[in-house]
Design an enzyme around this catalytic site. Sequence first.
Site, PDB file in Angstrom:
ATOM      1  N   ARG A  77      -8.087  -2.054 -66.439  1.00  0.00           N
ATOM      2  CA  ARG A  77      -8.465  -2.613 -65.131  1.00  0.00           C
ATOM      3  C   ARG A  77      -7.248  -2.539 -64.210  1.00  0.00           C
ATOM      4  O   ARG A  77      -6.195  -3.092 -64.536  1.00  0.00           O
ATOM      5  CB  ARG A  77      -8.916  -4.067 -65.296  1.00  0.00           C
ATOM      6  CG  ARG A  77      -9.158  -4.768 -63.982  1.00  0.00           C
ATOM      7  CD  ARG A  77      -9.750  -6.175 -64.146  1.00  0.00           C
ATOM      8  NE  ARG A  77      -9.946  -6.764 -62.843  1.00  0.00           N
ATOM      9  CZ  ARG A  77      -9.267  -7.810 -62.376  1.00  0.00           C
ATOM     10  NH1 ARG A  77      -8.385  -8.433 -63.123  1.00  0.00           N
ATOM     11  NH2 ARG A  77      -9.488  -8.254 -61.153  1.00  0.00           N
ATOM     12  N   HIS A 120      -6.837  -6.864 -54.697  1.00  0.00           N
ATOM     13  CA  HIS A 120      -5.971  -7.789 -55.441  1.00  0.00           C
ATOM     14  C   HIS A 120      -4.818  -8.159 -54.510  1.00  0.00           C
ATOM     15  O   HIS A 120      -3.653  -7.893 -54.780  1.00  0.00           O
ATOM     16  CB  HIS A 120      -5.491  -7.153 -56.744  1.00  0.00           C
ATOM     17  CG  HIS A 120      -5.024  -8.144 -57.772  1.00  0.00           C
ATOM     18  ND1 HIS A 120      -5.484  -8.166 -59.079  1.00  0.00           N
ATOM     19  CD2 HIS A 120      -4.135  -9.155 -57.708  1.00  0.00           C
ATOM     20  CE1 HIS A 120      -4.895  -9.130 -59.765  1.00  0.00           C
ATOM     21  NE2 HIS A 120      -4.058  -9.753 -58.949  1.00  0.00           N
ATOM     22  N   GLU A 165      -9.735 -13.014 -57.745  1.00  0.00           N
ATOM     23  CA  GLU A 165      -9.304 -14.392 -57.503  1.00  0.00           C
ATOM     24  C   GLU A 165      -9.353 -14.760 -56.015  1.00  0.00           C
ATOM     25  O   GLU A 165      -8.331 -15.051 -55.389  1.00  0.00           O
ATOM     26  CB  GLU A 165      -7.900 -14.620 -58.088  1.00  0.00           C
ATOM     27  CG  GLU A 165      -7.859 -14.354 -59.584  1.00  0.00           C
ATOM     28  CD  GLU A 165      -6.630 -14.922 -60.300  1.00  0.00           C
ATOM     29  OE1 GLU A 165      -5.713 -15.427 -59.636  1.00  0.00           O
ATOM     30  OE2 GLU A 165      -6.617 -14.881 -61.556  1.00  0.00           O
ATOM     31  N   ASN A 291     -11.360 -14.588 -64.721  1.00  0.00           N
ATOM     32  CA  ASN A 291      -9.942 -14.692 -65.039  1.00  0.00           C
ATOM     33  C   ASN A 291      -9.715 -16.123 -65.525  1.00  0.00           C
ATOM     34  O   ASN A 291      -9.966 -17.077 -64.790  1.00  0.00           O
ATOM     35  CB  ASN A 291      -9.074 -14.433 -63.805  1.00  0.00           C
ATOM     36  CG  ASN A 291      -9.171 -12.994 -63.313  1.00  0.00           C
ATOM     37  OD1 ASN A 291      -9.885 -12.173 -63.909  1.00  0.00           O
ATOM     38  ND2 ASN A 291      -8.474 -12.690 -62.246  1.00  0.00           N
ATOM     39  N   TYR A 293      -7.010 -18.801 -67.489  1.00  0.00           N
ATOM     40  CA  TYR A 293      -5.673 -19.079 -68.008  1.00  0.00           C
ATOM     41  C   TYR A 293      -5.514 -20.469 -68.605  1.00  0.00           C
ATOM     42  O   TYR A 293      -4.763 -20.649 -69.558  1.00  0.00           O
ATOM     43  CB  TYR A 293      -4.611 -18.896 -66.899  1.00  0.00           C
ATOM     44  CG  TYR A 293      -4.438 -17.439 -66.539  1.00  0.00           C
ATOM     45  CD1 TYR A 293      -3.598 -16.627 -67.282  1.00  0.00           C
ATOM     46  CD2 TYR A 293      -5.155 -16.876 -65.492  1.00  0.00           C
ATOM     47  CE1 TYR A 293      -3.457 -15.279 -66.990  1.00  0.00           C
ATOM     48  CE2 TYR A 293      -5.019 -15.520 -65.186  1.00  0.00           C
ATOM     49  CZ  TYR A 293      -4.171 -14.732 -65.947  1.00  0.00           C
ATOM     50  OH  TYR A 293      -4.047 -13.405 -65.668  1.00  0.00           O
ATOM     51  N   GLU A 366      -9.125 -11.191 -66.903  1.00  0.00           N
ATOM     52  CA  GLU A 366      -7.706 -11.508 -67.101  1.00  0.00           C
ATOM     53  C   GLU A 366      -7.592 -12.701 -68.022  1.00  0.00           C
ATOM     54  O   GLU A 366      -8.329 -13.685 -67.888  1.00  0.00           O
ATOM     55  CB  GLU A 366      -6.997 -11.886 -65.787  1.00  0.00           C
ATOM     56  CG  GLU A 366      -6.741 -10.746 -64.862  1.00  0.00           C
ATOM     57  CD  GLU A 366      -6.015 -11.178 -63.595  1.00  0.00           C
ATOM     58  OE1 GLU A 366      -5.316 -12.225 -63.610  1.00  0.00           O
ATOM     59  OE2 GLU A 366      -6.174 -10.479 -62.593  1.00  0.00           O
TER      60      GLU A 366
HETATM   61  S1  NCW Z   1      -0.531 -16.186 -59.926  1.00  0.00           S
HETATM   62  C1  NCW Z   1      -1.970 -15.978 -60.661  1.00  0.00           C
HETATM   63  N1  NCW Z   1      -2.134 -14.963 -61.544  1.00  0.00           N
HETATM   64  C2  NCW Z   1      -1.110 -14.236 -62.174  1.00  0.00           C
HETATM   65  C3  NCW Z   1      -0.931 -12.946 -61.401  1.00  0.00           C
HETATM   66  O1  NCW Z   1       0.032 -12.118 -61.964  1.00  0.00           O
HETATM   67  C4  NCW Z   1      -2.211 -12.148 -61.258  1.00  0.00           C
HETATM   68  O2  NCW Z   1      -2.076 -11.186 -60.268  1.00  0.00           O
HETATM   69  C5  NCW Z   1      -3.345 -13.083 -60.916  1.00  0.00           C
HETATM   70  O3  NCW Z   1      -4.565 -12.393 -60.952  1.00  0.00           O
HETATM   71  C6  NCW Z   1      -1.707 -14.031 -63.499  1.00  0.00           C
HETATM   72  O4  NCW Z   1      -3.101 -13.955 -63.176  1.00  0.00           O
HETATM   73  C7  NCW Z   1      -3.317 -14.300 -61.821  1.00  0.00           C
HETATM   74  N2  NCW Z   1      -2.931 -16.811 -60.405  1.00  0.00           N
HETATM   75  C8  NCW Z   1      -2.760 -17.907 -59.545  1.00  0.00           C
HETATM   76  C9  NCW Z   1      -2.863 -19.151 -60.293  1.00  0.00           C
HETATM   77  C10 NCW Z   1      -2.673 -20.284 -59.387  1.00  0.00           C
HETATM   78  C11 NCW Z   1      -2.405 -21.536 -60.152  1.00  0.00           C
HETATM   79  C12 NCW Z   1      -2.767 -22.674 -59.346  1.00  0.00           C
HETATM   80  C13 NCW Z   1      -2.522 -23.950 -60.089  1.00  0.00           C
HETATM   81  C14 NCW Z   1      -2.993 -25.093 -59.279  1.00  0.00           C
HETATM   82  C15 NCW Z   1      -2.863 -26.369 -60.013  1.00  0.00           C
END
Ligand code: NCW
Length: 459
Positions: A77, A120, A165, A291, A293, A366
């Site tokens: 991807r 993105h 996102e 996605n 995490y 992701e």
């Molecule tokens: S920063 C983020 N990510 C990382 C990035 O490398 C990737 O491009 C994104 O698609 C890894 O995966 C995504 N996501 C933002 C997360 C925000 C966290 C907010 C926390 C609020 C409490």
Amino acid sequence: MATRGFPEGFAWGAATASYQIEGSVTADGRGASIWDTFAHTPGKVLNGENGDVAVDHYARYAEDVALMGSLGLNAYRFSLSWPRIQPGGRGVNGAGLDFYKRLVDELLEQGITPYATLYHWDLPQELQDAGGWPERDTAYRFAEYAQVAHEALSDRVKHWMTVNEPWCAAFLGYGSGDHAPGLRSSAQAVRAAHHLLLAHGLAAPLLKANDCLVGAAPNLYAVTPVSDSEADLDAARRIDGLQNRFFLDALLRGSYPEDVVADLEPFGFADVVQPGDLDLIGGKVDFLGINYYSRHTVSADPDAAGMVATSPFASASPWPGAESVAFVNAGRPVTDMGWEVDPGGLHEILTRVAKEYPSVPLYITENGAAYVDTVADGGVDDQERLDYIEAHLAACHDAIADGVPLKGYFAWSFLDNFEWGWGYGKRFGLVYVDYETQVRIPKSSAHWYGRVARHNGLS
Ligand code: NCW
């Protein structure tokens, strides 16, 4: 333990994003994006780092694809850089498109199925100068761009994702200002959120031509209140609403959740949505990318221990109407991003989406973790990352056993790369990159993940 097999044809991939890996920011007529501008603005990215060189994937794509193939991945991807394809946000730059044609050719030669993401986060700067995502016109510009990309690549790319996102693009880009273009306005952020979804809705029908499948890739979190007090339950409702239900309901039901619309009323949200918009947005996906995490554990008490690490810099809140909600560390181990490791949350999200929005094939587009990596004896032993991915794959396996139509998994990320506001300090890659020499070293997790992919299962 017996092998935990995955369904036949399961996509085993890794993911990347254009600005984070490509570099070559002026090559072959590429225009500037909001991330070029933002990263070159002092005080926006840790240590003043930027994506000018990144991991030089623009020049090294063939080597990178060969490495994917040798590890055993069967899917990849990646995202297309809008300002490479449409410098200035208009027209067609053949030389920019040619890069993605070469990349796709290389992938297909290695037997790797391409999954392309159109957005993105690298909006052409000129479109931001005209107002960016808070302007409705940007959604129409996106549909034109989608058409151009699709015409050039849809003979060989059959899986398309519109926006990655959108919560981040809207609320970190226009609300907290942690991401490009760095604006701090809740009113602008809610306009951006709707227009990103409208962009999806306008582009999706065009992207289906030529037997293609269309999805989007929102970032979803498991959300729990820290207690079952009425106030904490309401805090969880608001965060779940803004993070999850807003995007899921729009994409899969063609409606916005009533409670979220009410919460966003003070920010002028009702005036942003025009008649017919939700019919355009809803029900257009052939698959949903997720996605995942971590979990948000939330408290209505603003003094509760906070864990909101959207950037290394002090920021405004990315949560309109829920500015005072605190994010609590619930005691699980954390990654180098400070994000709690909670594979149970992935099972929860998958089963919830499958139950509440049935009949939509799902992908994990992701999932992965940043940890501090050290090179020793020419290798990188990243047991923590391997454990993270293994636990989350086990959660996927359980979800499939529970009937969830999960079709694939993409580890974030294939390579270490430019981690937005954190610069190069956070490493998410399966493959280590020496930023001085651009030498790639597959970490233990890469070798292990390749074996999982080859065996189509965990052993
Ligand atoms: S920063 C983020 N990510 C990382 C990035 O490398 C990737 O491009 C994104 O698609 C890894 O995966 C995504 N996501 C933002 C997360 C925000 C966290 C907010 C926390 C609020 C409490």
